[in-house]
Design a protein around this motif. Structure first.
Motif, PDB file in Angstrom:
ATOM      1  N   ALA A 119       0.802  -1.034  -0.044  1.00  0.00           N
ATOM      2  CA  ALA A 119      -0.035  -0.051   0.086  1.00  0.00           C
ATOM      3  C   ALA A 119       0.677   1.216  -0.149  1.00  0.00           C
ATOM      4  CB  ALA A 119      -0.942  -0.205   1.216  1.00  0.00           C
ATOM      5  N   TRP A 147      -5.533  -3.537  -3.227  1.00  0.00           N
ATOM      6  CA  TRP A 147      -7.024  -3.222  -2.224  1.00  0.00           C
ATOM      7  C   TRP A 147      -7.120  -1.997  -1.472  1.00  0.00           C
ATOM      8  CZ3 TRP A 147      -3.711  -7.708  -1.811  1.00  0.00           C
ATOM      9  CH2 TRP A 147      -3.949  -8.849  -2.373  1.00  0.00           C
ATOM     10  N   ARG A 148      -6.004  -1.220  -1.279  1.00  0.00           N
ATOM     11  CA  ARG A 148      -5.906   0.117  -0.509  1.00  0.00           C
ATOM     12  C   ARG A 148      -4.802   0.836  -0.779  1.00  0.00           C
ATOM     13  NH1 ARG A 148      -3.317  -1.729   5.217  1.00  0.00           N
ATOM     14  NH2 ARG A 148      -1.948  -3.371   4.732  1.00  0.00           N
ATOM     15  N   THR A 149      -4.997   2.281  -0.660  1.00  0.00           N
ATOM     16  CA  THR A 149      -4.112   3.212  -1.154  1.00  0.00           C
ATOM     17  C   THR A 149      -3.063   3.533   0.054  1.00  0.00           C
ATOM     18  OG1 THR A 149      -5.305   4.840  -0.292  1.00  0.00           O
ATOM     19  CG2 THR A 149      -5.928   4.419  -2.546  1.00  0.00           C
ATOM     20  N   ASP A 175      -5.179   5.144   2.784  1.00  0.00           N
ATOM     21  CA  ASP A 175      -5.942   4.161   3.638  1.00  0.00           C
ATOM     22  C   ASP A 175      -4.885   3.757   4.828  1.00  0.00           C
ATOM     23  OD1 ASP A 175      -8.166   4.351   2.259  1.00  0.00           O
ATOM     24  OD2 ASP A 175      -7.483   2.635   0.757  1.00  0.00           O
ATOM     25  N   ASP A 219      -5.127   4.298   8.740  1.00  0.00           N
ATOM     26  CA  ASP A 219      -4.910   3.323   9.737  1.00  0.00           C
ATOM     27  C   ASP A 219      -4.059   3.297  10.855  1.00  0.00           C
ATOM     28  OD1 ASP A 219      -5.730   0.361  10.557  1.00  0.00           O
ATOM     29  OD2 ASP A 219      -3.746   0.061   9.788  1.00  0.00           O
ATOM     30  N   VAL A 269      -7.929  -0.373   8.182  1.00  0.00           N
ATOM     31  CA  VAL A 269      -8.239  -0.843   6.905  1.00  0.00           C
ATOM     32  C   VAL A 269      -8.980  -2.147   6.891  1.00  0.00           C
ATOM     33  CG1 VAL A 269      -6.011   0.064   6.064  1.00  0.00           C
ATOM     34  CG2 VAL A 269      -5.921  -1.963   6.915  1.00  0.00           C
ATOM     35  N   ASN A 297     -13.941  -3.265   6.332  1.00  0.00           N
ATOM     36  CA  ASN A 297     -14.586  -3.250   4.913  1.00  0.00           C
ATOM     37  C   ASN A 297     -15.389  -4.285   5.022  1.00  0.00           C
ATOM     38  OD1 ASN A 297     -15.186  -3.529   2.079  1.00  0.00           O
ATOM     39  ND2 ASN A 297     -13.168  -3.287   1.566  1.00  0.00           N
ATOM     40  N   SER A 350     -11.576   4.980  -1.892  1.00  0.00           N
ATOM     41  CA  SER A 350     -10.823   5.614  -0.717  1.00  0.00           C
ATOM     42  C   SER A 350     -11.568   6.835  -0.331  1.00  0.00           C
ATOM     43  CB  SER A 350      -9.345   5.791  -0.936  1.00  0.00           C
ATOM     44  OG  SER A 350      -8.744   6.220   0.300  1.00  0.00           O
ATOM     45  N   ARG A 408     -14.769   6.272   1.228  1.00  0.00           N
ATOM     46  CA  ARG A 408     -14.941   5.740   2.335  1.00  0.00           C
ATOM     47  C   ARG A 408     -14.346   6.821   3.404  1.00  0.00           C
ATOM     48  NH1 ARG A 408     -12.361   1.528   0.672  1.00  0.00           N
ATOM     49  NH2 ARG A 408     -10.343   2.041   1.243  1.00  0.00           N
TER      50      ARG A 408
END
Length: 354
Positions: free
Chosen positions: A43, A50-52, A55, A59, A66, A69, A230, A233
């Protein structure tokens, strides 16, 4: 436990941050936020599907976990439940002895580098390797090959290399189950790479010191879809009363490029995935700047541009049934009906002088 690594760099003994056997999930997550773990590396490098990096940043500051979800909880739970079985398959297929160490380790020189390893492998020559357990499905198993050659998906490779650096070992195995029998498992191995490791540590340190410790969010650089999700969210639903955003020079340039690609797409004889991906990436950058706002403005060469990103809300159940429910049971309607939301992105140009 660590192997000799004289050809690479000075050896070290990993330190124990905490015994994990008796930790609750909340306690374990709190310790993991004290640094960067193996599953975080993809990431922060911008290569996670799945995530940046943003994100991950949220976290680490405990703003938003993270794992929160609801769309992937089943896959995560399945992977956790199948882990002992996949480890047993690896042991059976290789003949190597495996064992667990219920501890979270940290690098003695870079204490923000953490490792919570799935399993360790006792090799015939007396050295130690790492074993990471993965699960996937038939549709995704092809990610373990590249141009016909066996490989490890890059987002997992970074995890293994991070663990090798922390634990000071030279080999890392991956065992991935994609079916329901022993033959439907993939076993891969990677060896330590000094140049890769040095660059990885440099980028991890930059992320930790210049973003997490400095409390400065990293920029969005990932694929557009990942960025847009992202933003959705973390910013929440649109706010029609939020102030209008004015794009600076850099974002105006991105908007101009977006419109240029839009025209290229119209003229293209067939769909272009490359154009679509570039447009979505630019769109993600613009949306990230807008946040909750529904409107942004900028000017270029005497033309005023208005970008709107308006919410479109609709019920999650059939319209006729929804109307009937509201009429016949208004109390139940108010209590249980939830409204989903997506936002529509558009650009309008006004040639009138500003």
């Amino acid at each position: 436990m660590p192997d000799s690594c004289a050809a690479l760099k000075e050896t070290h003994q990993p330190q124990v941050l905490v015994e994990t056997a008796g930790l609750s999930e909340k306690e374990w997550l709190a310790y993991r936020r004290k640094g960067i773990g193996g599953s975080d590396v993809a990431a922060l490098l911008g290569i996670s599907p799945w995530r940046t990096a943003r994100d991950l940043y949220y976290d680490k500051l405990n703003i938003a976990a993270v794992e929160d979800n609801e769309n992937n909880w089943v896959a995560l739970e399945m992977g956790h439940l199948l882990e002992p079985l996949v480890a047993k398959i690896f042991q059976h297929r290789t003949g190597y002895k495996i064992y667990q160490v219920k501890k979270m380790f940290q690098h003695p020189k870079y204490p923000w580098m953490l490792a919570d390893v799935d399993y360790f492998v006792e090799l015939p020559d007396g050295t130690t390797a790492i074993l990471e357990i993965k699960t996937t499905n038939y549709n995704a198993k092809d990610h373990w090959w590249l141009d016909g050659e066996e490989t490890v998906p890059v987002y997992y490779e970074t995890q293994g290399r991070h663990y090798m650096a922390v634990m000071d070992v030279d080999r890392c195995f991956f065992c991935c189950l994609y079916g329901n029998n022993e033959e439907e498992t993939i076993i891969r191995e990677i060896r330590r790479d000094e140049a890769y490791e040095d660059e990885m540590i440099f980028l991890e340190q930059h992320f930790w010191e210049n973003h997490v410790l400095a409390k400065t969010p990293p920029p969005y650089t990932e694929d557009g879809d990942l960025v847009i999700e992202s933003v959705r969210r973390h910013t929440g639903p649109a706010d029609k009363d939020a102030p209008v955003v004015t794009f600076d020079y850099s974002l105006t340039a991105k908007l101009m490029r977006y419109l240029q690609l839009q025209e290229e797409k119209k003229r293209a004889e067939k769909d272009s995935k490359e154009i679509d991906a570039d447009m979505q990436r630019l769109k993600g950058a613009l949306i990230a700047e807008m946040g909750k706002s529904c409107k942004a403005i900028c000017q270029q060469d005497g033309v005023n541009y208005t970008v709107t990103y308006n919410p479109v809300r609709k019920p999650n159940i059939d319209k006729d049934n929804l109307i009937r429910l509201k009429l016949e049971h208004p109390d139940i309607y108010e209590q249980y009906v939830t409204i989903s939301e997506f936002r529509r992105f558009s650009v309008k140009a006004d040639t009138k002088a500003a």
